[in-house]
Design a protein around this motif. Sequence first.
Motif, PDB file in Angstrom:
ATOM      1  N   LEU A 254      -7.553  -2.873  22.639  1.00 15.79           N
ATOM      2  CA  LEU A 254      -6.440  -1.674  24.154  1.00 15.79           C
ATOM      3  C   LEU A 254      -5.234  -1.618  24.366  1.00 15.79           C
ATOM      4  O   LEU A 254      -4.227  -0.783  24.169  1.00 15.79           O
ATOM      5  CB  LEU A 254      -7.360  -0.982  25.390  1.00 15.79           C
ATOM      6  N   ARG A 255      -4.898  -3.068  24.065  1.00 20.07           N
ATOM      7  CA  ARG A 255      -3.700  -3.821  24.354  1.00 20.07           C
ATOM      8  C   ARG A 255      -3.359  -4.085  22.934  1.00 20.07           C
ATOM      9  O   ARG A 255      -2.119  -2.798  23.217  1.00 20.07           O
ATOM     10  CB  ARG A 255      -3.970  -5.527  24.495  1.00 20.07           C
ATOM     11  N   LYS A 256      -3.730  -3.680  21.782  1.00 22.86           N
ATOM     12  CA  LYS A 256      -3.282  -3.106  20.567  1.00 22.86           C
ATOM     13  C   LYS A 256      -2.437  -1.682  20.439  1.00 22.86           C
ATOM     14  O   LYS A 256      -1.360  -0.955  20.111  1.00 22.86           O
ATOM     15  CB  LYS A 256      -4.241  -3.279  19.333  1.00 22.86           C
ATOM     16  N   ALA A 257      -3.764  -0.956  21.208  1.00 23.21           N
ATOM     17  CA  ALA A 257      -3.556   0.567  20.794  1.00 23.21           C
ATOM     18  C   ALA A 257      -2.415   1.234  21.700  1.00 23.21           C
ATOM     19  O   ALA A 257      -1.430   2.066  21.033  1.00 23.21           O
ATOM     20  CB  ALA A 257      -4.673   1.485  21.630  1.00 23.21           C
ATOM     21  N   LEU A 258      -1.736   0.741  22.912  1.00 20.90           N
ATOM     22  CA  LEU A 258      -0.777   0.797  23.945  1.00 20.90           C
ATOM     23  C   LEU A 258       0.248  -0.298  23.338  1.00 20.90           C
ATOM     24  O   LEU A 258       1.847   0.559  23.778  1.00 20.90           O
ATOM     25  CB  LEU A 258      -1.201  -0.059  25.303  1.00 20.90           C
ATOM     26  N   ALA A 259       0.296  -0.508  22.658  1.00 16.62           N
ATOM     27  CA  ALA A 259       2.114  -1.478  22.249  1.00 16.62           C
ATOM     28  C   ALA A 259       1.921  -1.074  20.505  1.00 16.62           C
ATOM     29  O   ALA A 259       3.121  -1.692  19.855  1.00 16.62           O
ATOM     30  CB  ALA A 259       1.793  -2.463  22.344  1.00 16.62           C
ATOM     31  N   PHE A 260       2.013  -0.066  19.591  1.00 18.39           N
ATOM     32  CA  PHE A 260       1.522   0.054  18.663  1.00 18.39           C
ATOM     33  C   PHE A 260       2.765   1.071  18.031  1.00 18.39           C
ATOM     34  O   PHE A 260       3.543   0.944  16.853  1.00 18.39           O
ATOM     35  CB  PHE A 260       0.034   0.610  17.813  1.00 18.39           C
ATOM     36  N   ARG A 261       2.902   1.897  18.705  1.00 19.02           N
ATOM     37  CA  ARG A 261       4.403   2.390  18.501  1.00 19.02           C
ATOM     38  C   ARG A 261       5.709   1.876  19.008  1.00 19.02           C
ATOM     39  O   ARG A 261       6.307   1.843  18.215  1.00 19.02           O
ATOM     40  CB  ARG A 261       4.413   3.874  19.747  1.00 19.02           C
ATOM     41  N   ARG A 262       5.799   0.536  19.751  1.00 22.71           N
ATOM     42  CA  ARG A 262       7.286  -0.106  20.743  1.00 22.71           C
ATOM     43  C   ARG A 262       6.324  -1.414  19.518  1.00 22.71           C
ATOM     44  O   ARG A 262       7.667  -1.571  19.540  1.00 22.71           O
ATOM     45  CB  ARG A 262       7.055   0.115  21.568  1.00 22.71           C
ATOM     46  N   ARG A 263       5.850  -1.977  18.794  1.00 20.03           N
ATOM     47  CA  ARG A 263       5.912  -3.023  17.856  1.00 20.03           C
ATOM     48  C   ARG A 263       5.462  -2.511  16.464  1.00 20.03           C
ATOM     49  O   ARG A 263       5.744  -2.694  15.986  1.00 20.03           O
ATOM     50  CB  ARG A 263       4.714  -3.701  18.303  1.00 20.03           C
TER      51      ARG A 263
ATOM     52  N   ARG B 168       1.148  -1.200  -0.275  1.00 19.84           N
ATOM     53  CA  ARG B 168      -0.059   0.399   0.119  1.00 19.84           C
ATOM     54  C   ARG B 168       0.612   1.645   0.251  1.00 19.84           C
ATOM     55  O   ARG B 168       0.562   2.004  -0.487  1.00 19.84           O
ATOM     56  CB  ARG B 168      -1.076  -0.451   1.191  1.00 19.84           C
ATOM     57  N   VAL B 169       2.552   1.279   1.012  1.00 22.78           N
ATOM     58  CA  VAL B 169       3.088   2.178   0.903  1.00 22.78           C
ATOM     59  C   VAL B 169       3.302   2.731  -0.241  1.00 22.78           C
ATOM     60  O   VAL B 169       3.853   3.924  -0.929  1.00 22.78           O
ATOM     61  CB  VAL B 169       4.039   2.090   1.992  1.00 22.78           C
ATOM     62  N   GLU B 170       3.985   1.619  -1.006  1.00 16.45           N
ATOM     63  CA  GLU B 170       4.554   1.940  -2.489  1.00 16.45           C
ATOM     64  C   GLU B 170       3.927   2.025  -3.154  1.00 16.45           C
ATOM     65  O   GLU B 170       3.879   2.771  -4.885  1.00 16.45           O
ATOM     66  CB  GLU B 170       5.201   0.522  -2.535  1.00 16.45           C
ATOM     67  N   ALA B 171       2.381   2.027  -3.320  1.00 13.64           N
ATOM     68  CA  ALA B 171       1.088   2.056  -4.189  1.00 13.64           C
ATOM     69  C   ALA B 171       0.611   3.919  -3.865  1.00 13.64           C
ATOM     70  O   ALA B 171       0.546   4.175  -4.948  1.00 13.64           O
ATOM     71  CB  ALA B 171       0.301   1.101  -4.300  1.00 13.64           C
ATOM     72  N   ALA B 172       0.510   4.374  -3.029  1.00 15.11           N
ATOM     73  CA  ALA B 172      -0.191   4.633  -2.465  1.00 15.11           C
ATOM     74  C   ALA B 172       1.102   6.762  -3.039  1.00 15.11           C
ATOM     75  O   ALA B 172       1.681   6.966  -3.509  1.00 15.11           O
ATOM     76  CB  ALA B 172      -0.501   5.597  -1.284  1.00 15.11           C
ATOM     77  N   ASP B 173      -0.314   7.692  -3.753  1.00 21.33           N
ATOM     78  CA  ASP B 173      -0.127   8.912  -3.452  1.00 21.33           C
ATOM     79  C   ASP B 173       0.436   9.171  -2.607  1.00 21.33           C
ATOM     80  O   ASP B 173       1.362  10.311  -2.258  1.00 21.33           O
ATOM     81  CB  ASP B 173      -0.560   9.741  -4.591  1.00 21.33           C
ATOM     82  N   LEU B 174      -0.340   9.173  -1.436  1.00 20.42           N
ATOM     83  CA  LEU B 174      -0.039   9.983   0.055  1.00 20.42           C
ATOM     84  C   LEU B 174      -0.545   8.905   0.879  1.00 20.42           C
ATOM     85  O   LEU B 174      -1.412   8.095   1.292  1.00 20.42           O
ATOM     86  CB  LEU B 174      -0.608  10.787   0.219  1.00 20.42           C
ATOM     87  N   VAL B 175       0.793   9.285   1.998  1.00 19.59           N
ATOM     88  CA  VAL B 175       0.061   7.979   2.655  1.00 19.59           C
ATOM     89  C   VAL B 175      -0.181   8.839   4.294  1.00 19.59           C
ATOM     90  O   VAL B 175       0.862   9.735   4.964  1.00 19.59           O
ATOM     91  CB  VAL B 175       1.484   6.977   3.342  1.00 19.59           C
ATOM     92  N   VAL B 176      -0.824   8.759   4.738  1.00 18.31           N
ATOM     93  CA  VAL B 176      -1.615   9.687   6.211  1.00 18.31           C
ATOM     94  C   VAL B 176      -1.079   8.648   7.557  1.00 18.31           C
ATOM     95  O   VAL B 176      -1.930   7.961   7.624  1.00 18.31           O
ATOM     96  CB  VAL B 176      -2.796   9.918   6.035  1.00 18.31           C
ATOM     97  N   LEU B 177      -0.366   8.953   8.282  1.00 14.05           N
ATOM     98  CA  LEU B 177       0.099   8.321   9.230  1.00 14.05           C
ATOM     99  C   LEU B 177      -0.165   8.860  10.840  1.00 14.05           C
ATOM    100  O   LEU B 177       0.038  10.504  10.633  1.00 14.05           O
ATOM    101  CB  LEU B 177       1.667   8.128   9.660  1.00 14.05           C
ATOM    102  N   PHE B 178      -1.403   8.175  11.687  1.00 11.85           N
ATOM    103  CA  PHE B 178      -1.986   8.736  12.833  1.00 11.85           C
ATOM    104  C   PHE B 178      -1.021   8.344  13.772  1.00 11.85           C
ATOM    105  O   PHE B 178      -0.847   7.154  13.991  1.00 11.85           O
ATOM    106  CB  PHE B 178      -2.983   8.478  12.536  1.00 11.85           C
ATOM    107  N   ASP B 179      -0.427   9.437  14.370  1.00  9.20           N
ATOM    108  CA  ASP B 179       0.653   8.735  15.276  1.00  9.20           C
ATOM    109  C   ASP B 179       0.290   9.737  16.666  1.00  9.20           C
ATOM    110  O   ASP B 179       0.953  10.671  16.841  1.00  9.20           O
ATOM    111  CB  ASP B 179       2.145   9.250  14.864  1.00  9.20           C
ATOM    112  N   ARG B 180      -0.505   9.223  17.400  1.00  8.15           N
ATOM    113  CA  ARG B 180      -0.737   9.925  18.626  1.00  8.15           C
ATOM    114  C   ARG B 180      -1.271   9.721  20.090  1.00  8.15           C
ATOM    115  O   ARG B 180      -0.655   7.603  19.730  1.00  8.15           O
ATOM    116  CB  ARG B 180      -2.683   9.855  18.501  1.00  8.15           C
ATOM    117  N   PRO B 181      -0.950  10.392  20.985  1.00  9.18           N
ATOM    118  CA  PRO B 181      -0.249   9.457  22.329  1.00  9.18           C
ATOM    119  C   PRO B 181      -1.248   8.243  22.442  1.00  9.18           C
ATOM    120  O   PRO B 181      -2.341   8.257  22.053  1.00  9.18           O
ATOM    121  CB  PRO B 181      -0.489  10.565  23.465  1.00  9.18           C
ATOM    122  N   GLU B 182      -0.514   7.009  22.883  1.00 13.48           N
ATOM    123  CA  GLU B 182      -1.398   5.690  23.906  1.00 13.48           C
ATOM    124  C   GLU B 182      -2.413   6.259  24.486  1.00 13.48           C
ATOM    125  O   GLU B 182      -3.546   5.906  23.914  1.00 13.48           O
ATOM    126  CB  GLU B 182      -0.195   4.921  24.141  1.00 13.48           C
ATOM    127  N   LEU B 183      -2.093   6.917  25.120  1.00  9.03           N
ATOM    128  CA  LEU B 183      -3.498   7.837  26.284  1.00  9.03           C
ATOM    129  C   LEU B 183      -4.519   7.367  26.185  1.00  9.03           C
ATOM    130  O   LEU B 183      -5.560   7.632  25.842  1.00  9.03           O
ATOM    131  CB  LEU B 183      -2.684   8.075  27.648  1.00  9.03           C
TER     132      LEU B 183
END
Length: 552
Positions: A142-151, A84-99
């Motif tokens: 919730l487990r996935k959201a709290l571990a998203f940044r480090r995984r 998806r990243v290689e084919a996309a014209d634009l990649v929007v990444l939401f990097d918000r605090p885990e809490l």
Amino acid sequence: MGFPSSEPRPRRVAVLGSPGSGKTTFAHRLTEATGLPLFHLDDLYWRPGWARTPDPVWRETVAALCADDVWIIDGNFLSTVELRVEAADLVVLFDRPELRCAINLIRRSVGLWLGRRAGLYLPRRLRARGTGGRVRSLRALLRKALAFRRRELVAMRPLLRLHADRVVTCHTRAEAERLLSALSGPRPGRAGPADRAVPTDRAGQCDCPLGRGPATAGQGHSHNHSHSHSHSHSHEGSAPIPEGDTETGGPTARAVVQPDTSVVLPVWDGYVDRRLTAAVRSIQDQGLPVGLILVDNASTVPLPAIPGTRQVHSPRRLTLGASRNLGLGHVSTPYVLFWDADDVMPAGTLRHLRSILEDDASAVAVATAMHHPVTGRIYPFPPRWAYAASYRGRLFALLNTVRPLFPGLGSVLMRTESVRECGGYDDADHGEDWAFTSVLAFRGRVRLTRRSGRAYLASPTSLSSVHRSVAAVWARRCRVRRRLRADPSVPGYCKRCLPLIAVLQCADVLVFRVLRQLGQKARGTATGPVLTNSRGRAGTPSTEEVGTKWEN
């Protein structure tokens, strides 16, 4: 990178992010505004009976989807993210605090249980479940959201860096709103004279989060300056770019974009020959018009004429703090950042810092973390607990008087007016930044972001590494207390607590040194701790060695 208003609207958009970050809501609003078809990977992945799609079939499905001309794809799925990243014209990444993501998930679930969010999109497997199933799904999310940044995010970072020219990161809801506005607005030259450009800010730049590019076509790498050249310290060795000129074009080739951010970079002697060019290039490659001021601190090695910079010369060698103040005197922009000549600024850092400072009128500074340029490891400065304390302004400022909680130089963007009100840096070669930030924190909120904005590697001969004796450590703390006592903006209760602050500073020094010595003994070394890499090989400096600039 920005989304210039002169480029056609993207037709293939990949939306990534943690559960609860707002990526699905953004994808829905984007498809409503643009008419692009929206695909949720969760709905495509799960088969009847909640069976998973086999990996080979799933890859073929996503590859066929990416081969289409128009789409918006919402979802992570690391096994197919590169397609998806290689084919996309634009990649929007939401990097918000885990809490924040966890709170959003809980609010959404409560609304669903109360029947108040009937129109909200849910994955098909979640829509078909009852209350008990949704409780189990909430725990998993919730487990996935709290571990998203480090995984997941750690795994995606290398791929996103390869395609950084098409990646836009949203850290706040305001950034997502601005991006949505930029993508939804009409493009000039495509719908007739009535078509209007993307909304721009006061600097004439595209108002798009983490991607503010000049509003005029082709200015993505322009570093023009309109500063006066009549300053007393600007000599013939400087190389300012005249109005109407750019690094790659001649007179009147492109419209001049006034910078709203200045970067002050003192340099002398050995720093000229080492990494100055790389430091300057990393700043100029931020994609923003920047007023880059090189302070020649009576260098015995002549400074080269670097295009896009302006040189300020000192006839005699100044302290590190005084050299920064000399550059501060030539700053005419509302934002200022002080950089070291041997550090490198990662792409997108300046954009990230400026967007946060613009969104928060109460903030006087915003600082990032920093990382080792070889190992990529994030240093424990600012300390983890400082991020939570930064939401309590006065408490954070008080704690910062006992031990430095954020850097006073490097990847910290500050309001120029507030820096000047503080009186700038102390006239010293060590501890000058802590004394300055100890009073700056009382003038407004200091925002901290976990994103790394500085590749930092300490040198054994640097000033911060030389001044490590007990006398130097205590002198830094005495300088902080003198600065607090003399500054009129420091509250009276803080000045009355100066004896207590001195006691706490002394305790902090004693405890820190004891812990460091114990750590050295545990590692079996008398010269200092050694950090081993993932293969167990020693030799890479530890965070205590590299971060010695702020440890005391």
